[in-house]
Motif scaffolding. Sequence first.
Motif, PDB file in Angstrom:
ATOM      1  N   ALA A   1     -26.698 -12.790  94.773  1.00  0.00           N
ATOM      2  CA  ALA A   1     -25.809 -12.391  93.682  1.00  0.00           C
ATOM      3  C   ALA A   1     -25.187 -11.027  93.960  1.00  0.00           C
ATOM      4  CB  ALA A   1     -26.589 -12.368  92.365  1.00  0.00           C
ATOM      5  N   ASP A   2     -25.990 -10.106  94.487  1.00  0.00           N
ATOM      6  CA  ASP A   2     -25.464  -8.780  94.826  1.00  0.00           C
ATOM      7  C   ASP A   2     -24.413  -8.874  95.929  1.00  0.00           C
ATOM      8  OD1 ASP A   2     -27.169  -7.690  92.961  1.00  0.00           O
ATOM      9  OD2 ASP A   2     -28.709  -7.139  94.422  1.00  0.00           O
ATOM     10  N   LYS A   3     -24.641  -9.754  96.881  1.00  0.00           N
ATOM     11  CA  LYS A   3     -23.686  -9.904  97.985  1.00  0.00           C
ATOM     12  C   LYS A   3     -22.378 -10.527  97.510  1.00  0.00           C
ATOM     13  CE  LYS A   3     -25.120 -10.901 102.067  1.00  0.00           C
ATOM     14  NZ  LYS A   3     -25.690 -11.565 103.273  1.00  0.00           N
ATOM     15  N   LEU A   4     -22.464 -11.479  96.583  1.00  0.00           N
ATOM     16  CA  LEU A   4     -21.277 -12.183  96.122  1.00  0.00           C
ATOM     17  C   LEU A   4     -20.474 -11.405  95.081  1.00  0.00           C
ATOM     18  CD1 LEU A   4     -22.732 -15.795  95.766  1.00  0.00           C
ATOM     19  CD2 LEU A   4     -21.068 -15.041  97.466  1.00  0.00           C
ATOM     20  N   TYR A   5     -21.195 -10.648  94.202  1.00  0.00           N
ATOM     21  CA  TYR A   5     -20.515 -10.011  93.071  1.00  0.00           C
ATOM     22  C   TYR A   5     -20.608  -8.490  93.057  1.00  0.00           C
ATOM     23  CZ  TYR A   5     -20.292 -14.737  91.183  1.00  0.00           C
ATOM     24  OH  TYR A   5     -20.033 -16.064  91.009  1.00  0.00           O
ATOM     25  N   GLY A   6     -21.382  -7.924  93.951  1.00  0.00           N
ATOM     26  CA  GLY A   6     -21.490  -6.472  93.961  1.00  0.00           C
ATOM     27  C   GLY A   6     -22.118  -5.957  92.677  1.00  0.00           C
ATOM     28  N   SER A   7     -21.453  -5.001  92.027  1.00  0.00           N
ATOM     29  CA  SER A   7     -21.974  -4.392  90.805  1.00  0.00           C
ATOM     30  C   SER A   7     -21.630  -5.190  89.548  1.00  0.00           C
ATOM     31  CB  SER A   7     -21.433  -2.967  90.657  1.00  0.00           C
ATOM     32  OG  SER A   7     -20.010  -2.979  90.605  1.00  0.00           O
ATOM     33  N   LEU A   8     -20.850  -6.249  89.667  1.00  0.00           N
ATOM     34  CA  LEU A   8     -20.468  -7.055  88.509  1.00  0.00           C
ATOM     35  C   LEU A   8     -21.618  -7.934  88.036  1.00  0.00           C
ATOM     36  CD1 LEU A   8     -16.893  -8.247  89.611  1.00  0.00           C
ATOM     37  CD2 LEU A   8     -17.469  -6.351  88.081  1.00  0.00           C
ATOM     38  N   ASP A   9     -21.640  -8.232  86.754  1.00  0.00           N
ATOM     39  CA  ASP A   9     -22.627  -9.143  86.189  1.00  0.00           C
ATOM     40  C   ASP A   9     -22.228 -10.571  86.562  1.00  0.00           C
ATOM     41  OD1 ASP A   9     -24.465 -10.550  84.779  1.00  0.00           O
ATOM     42  OD2 ASP A   9     -23.805  -9.902  82.784  1.00  0.00           O
ATOM     43  N   PRO A  10     -23.050 -11.284  87.317  1.00  0.00           N
ATOM     44  CA  PRO A  10     -22.650 -12.622  87.781  1.00  0.00           C
ATOM     45  C   PRO A  10     -22.812 -13.726  86.743  1.00  0.00           C
ATOM     46  CG  PRO A  10     -24.795 -12.067  88.648  1.00  0.00           C
ATOM     47  CD  PRO A  10     -24.324 -10.862  87.892  1.00  0.00           C
ATOM     48  N   LEU A  11     -23.573 -13.477  85.677  1.00  0.00           N
ATOM     49  CA  LEU A  11     -23.849 -14.534  84.714  1.00  0.00           C
ATOM     50  C   LEU A  11     -22.561 -15.095  84.108  1.00  0.00           C
ATOM     51  CD1 LEU A  11     -27.048 -13.406  82.758  1.00  0.00           C
ATOM     52  CD2 LEU A  11     -26.840 -15.159  84.524  1.00  0.00           C
ATOM     53  N   ASN A  12     -22.519 -16.417  84.041  1.00  0.00           N
ATOM     54  CA  ASN A  12     -21.404 -17.175  83.477  1.00  0.00           C
ATOM     55  C   ASN A  12     -20.114 -17.076  84.288  1.00  0.00           C
ATOM     56  OD1 ASN A  12     -22.975 -18.079  81.235  1.00  0.00           O
ATOM     57  ND2 ASN A  12     -22.659 -16.071  80.271  1.00  0.00           N
ATOM     58  N   ARG A  13     -20.166 -16.413  85.437  1.00  0.00           N
ATOM     59  CA  ARG A  13     -19.007 -16.393  86.323  1.00  0.00           C
ATOM     60  C   ARG A  13     -19.033 -17.648  87.206  1.00  0.00           C
ATOM     61  NH1 ARG A  13     -16.312 -11.449  86.703  1.00  0.00           N
ATOM     62  NH2 ARG A  13     -17.367  -9.728  85.629  1.00  0.00           N
ATOM     63  N   LEU A  14     -17.928 -17.881  87.876  1.00  0.00           N
ATOM     64  CA  LEU A  14     -17.828 -19.039  88.760  1.00  0.00           C
ATOM     65  C   LEU A  14     -18.015 -18.620  90.216  1.00  0.00           C
ATOM     66  CD1 LEU A  14     -14.804 -21.019  87.269  1.00  0.00           C
ATOM     67  CD2 LEU A  14     -17.244 -21.443  86.932  1.00  0.00           C
ATOM     68  N   VAL A  15     -18.714 -19.448  90.948  1.00  0.00           N
ATOM     69  CA  VAL A  15     -18.844 -19.285  92.384  1.00  0.00           C
ATOM     70  C   VAL A  15     -18.477 -20.624  93.018  1.00  0.00           C
ATOM     71  CG1 VAL A  15     -21.311 -19.878  92.360  1.00  0.00           C
ATOM     72  CG2 VAL A  15     -20.365 -18.617  94.293  1.00  0.00           C
ATOM     73  N   ARG A  16     -17.775 -20.587  94.126  1.00  0.00           N
ATOM     74  CA  ARG A  16     -17.363 -21.828  94.786  1.00  0.00           C
ATOM     75  C   ARG A  16     -18.341 -22.183  95.904  1.00  0.00           C
ATOM     76  NH1 ARG A  16     -12.765 -24.107  93.390  1.00  0.00           N
ATOM     77  NH2 ARG A  16     -11.374 -22.958  91.977  1.00  0.00           N
ATOM     78  N   ILE A  17     -18.833 -23.417  95.829  1.00  0.00           N
ATOM     79  CA  ILE A  17     -19.720 -23.955  96.863  1.00  0.00           C
ATOM     80  C   ILE A  17     -18.983 -25.121  97.499  1.00  0.00           C
ATOM     81  CG2 ILE A  17     -21.974 -24.925  97.390  1.00  0.00           C
ATOM     82  CD1 ILE A  17     -23.039 -23.714  94.821  1.00  0.00           C
ATOM     83  N   ARG A  18     -18.676 -24.973  98.786  1.00  0.00           N
ATOM     84  CA  ARG A  18     -17.860 -25.960  99.490  1.00  0.00           C
ATOM     85  C   ARG A  18     -16.554 -26.229  98.735  1.00  0.00           C
ATOM     86  NH1 ARG A  18     -22.104 -30.377 102.179  1.00  0.00           N
ATOM     87  NH2 ARG A  18     -23.057 -28.878 103.606  1.00  0.00           N
ATOM     88  N   GLY A  19     -16.009 -25.166  98.148  1.00  0.00           N
ATOM     89  CA  GLY A  19     -14.719 -25.256  97.465  1.00  0.00           C
ATOM     90  C   GLY A  19     -14.795 -25.697  96.024  1.00  0.00           C
ATOM     91  N   LEU A  20     -15.974 -26.110  95.534  1.00  0.00           N
ATOM     92  CA  LEU A  20     -16.112 -26.593  94.165  1.00  0.00           C
ATOM     93  C   LEU A  20     -16.649 -25.480  93.268  1.00  0.00           C
ATOM     94  CD1 LEU A  20     -17.688 -30.111  94.802  1.00  0.00           C
ATOM     95  CD2 LEU A  20     -15.285 -29.553  94.369  1.00  0.00           C
ATOM     96  N   PRO A  21     -16.144 -25.357  92.023  1.00  0.00           N
ATOM     97  CA  PRO A  21     -16.596 -24.292  91.120  1.00  0.00           C
ATOM     98  C   PRO A  21     -17.952 -24.616  90.485  1.00  0.00           C
ATOM     99  CG  PRO A  21     -14.938 -25.626  90.033  1.00  0.00           C
ATOM    100  CD  PRO A  21     -15.049 -26.158  91.434  1.00  0.00           C
ATOM    101  N   PHE A  22     -18.860 -23.653  90.541  1.00  0.00           N
ATOM    102  CA  PHE A  22     -20.168 -23.758  89.895  1.00  0.00           C
ATOM    103  C   PHE A  22     -20.353 -22.561  88.975  1.00  0.00           C
ATOM    104  CE2 PHE A  22     -20.781 -26.865  93.069  1.00  0.00           C
ATOM    105  CZ  PHE A  22     -21.923 -27.600  92.780  1.00  0.00           C
ATOM    106  N   GLN A  23     -20.919 -22.805  87.814  1.00  0.00           N
ATOM    107  CA  GLN A  23     -21.183 -21.724  86.868  1.00  0.00           C
ATOM    108  C   GLN A  23     -22.557 -21.125  87.130  1.00  0.00           C
ATOM    109  OE1 GLN A  23     -21.375 -22.869  82.757  1.00  0.00           O
ATOM    110  NE2 GLN A  23     -21.181 -20.771  81.992  1.00  0.00           N
ATOM    111  N   VAL A  24     -22.602 -19.795  87.257  1.00  0.00           N
ATOM    112  CA  VAL A  24     -23.866 -19.097  87.486  1.00  0.00           C
ATOM    113  C   VAL A  24     -24.590 -18.968  86.153  1.00  0.00           C
ATOM    114  CG1 VAL A  24     -24.961 -16.994  88.314  1.00  0.00           C
ATOM    115  CG2 VAL A  24     -22.867 -17.817  89.415  1.00  0.00           C
ATOM    116  N   ILE A  25     -25.772 -19.568  86.043  1.00  0.00           N
ATOM    117  CA  ILE A  25     -26.508 -19.533  84.778  1.00  0.00           C
ATOM    118  C   ILE A  25     -27.788 -18.702  84.869  1.00  0.00           C
ATOM    119  CG2 ILE A  25     -25.607 -21.760  84.032  1.00  0.00           C
ATOM    120  CD1 ILE A  25     -28.321 -22.976  84.852  1.00  0.00           C
ATOM    121  N   GLY A  26     -28.197 -18.324  86.084  1.00  0.00           N
ATOM    122  CA  GLY A  26     -29.437 -17.555  86.207  1.00  0.00           C
ATOM    123  C   GLY A  26     -29.509 -16.792  87.510  1.00  0.00           C
TER     124      GLY A  26
END
Length: 411
Positions: free
Chosen positions: A169-194
């Motif tokens: 999470a730190d690598k992907l979002y840095g200092s931002l809060d990752p909760l409820n943000r979207l991350v793409r896995i193999r191009g598909l959007p996934f919601q970060v829940i934890g």
Amino acid sequence: MRIENLGEGILLALDQLRANKFRSILTILGVVIGVATVMAMSAMVTGIRSEALSGIEAAGPKNFMLMRYDVSEVRVTNEHGPPWGNNPKVTVDEIEHLRSQPAVRQVIASLDMNAEMQAIGAPVSGIHISGNSAGWDEFTMGKFSAGHNFLPSDVKSSRQVVVLSKPLADKLYGSLDPLNRLVRIRGLPFQVIGIFDREANIFGEAANNFAVVPYTTALKSLGAWDGMLGALVVTAPDATQNEAMDEVITAMRTMRGLRPAQANNFAVIRQQALLDMFNRITTLFFAVMIGLSAVALLVGGVGVIAIMMISVTERTREIGVRKAIGATRREVLWQFLFEATTLTLAGGALGMVLGGGLAFLIQTLTPIPASVPLWAVLLALLMAVVAGVAFGMVPAWRASRMDPVEALRYE
């Protein structure tokens, strides 16, 4: 002068070492390296093994795994494919049926894959992704630092939700809060829940950067291979591991229609089996290190022979005088053996200090809880003594066989 006891022989040996400090240091360098290697490697292997034991204990000593084949065994693939290729895949229906066994409290579907992930910056490749049922956190050392795990309804609906490890999470979002943000896995959007904070892992960044998604989502959306689908089985509190394993094996054999004479076409793996596999790997690794240490000791031993032969030659008249006033061959032999052994013991002591320092650095700079076991200390001392006796015997024997008259005439 007669050598009346061991203490006197050692004092004479120390006098000779002090008289030739630089030569002695060069001589014992190989012994130092050999002993330090044994100490450092044994400390590292002990630390890694303790972490492996902790991981098994965290997963539960009564828990076990159901897989298509036994991953704890070494298997060679030939032109016809892997030996387990004819084993049927573990199916979702089989996993669901196992949940009804009396000695089983929970069965968690599990499979693994690697994929690229991208959030707000450049994509990160090679991320380990686990596809699991809800409740997977019972098998992983750590806790949720933010958010929550996915629910059984998320698994049933194949929702595109994901739990990230804290380092990822730190690598992907840095200092931002990752909760409820979207991350793409193999191009598909996934919601970060934890966000899951795993305890320090000995295998470093690769093992700490991971994500967990519902296994149904991994199969449906991410193209995970169902051929590696397995299950993590939690034994009921009032049952033993053997009872739960017997029930799982019986149920699997019944579902697959196996006859009594037929072998299992699936694998039930205890946690201890994984530890045994780990022990085999570390034993081989340690054997290689012992071999390298032996080479270093051999080099040091050759130096001991050379230096002691020079010492015998330089002290020929001294040997003649000692024999002339009554010293026996045995006393002369023991004197030079003491000197050789004291030389290698000094190297062993320096090697132990160096090895202990390396173990401290490993413990300080890495997650490995390196600690030097008592057997490694005893082995280091034994190596030093054996090297001294083995490589000091030839010079000592030569000194003890000198003719006193010829020795007194030596210039």
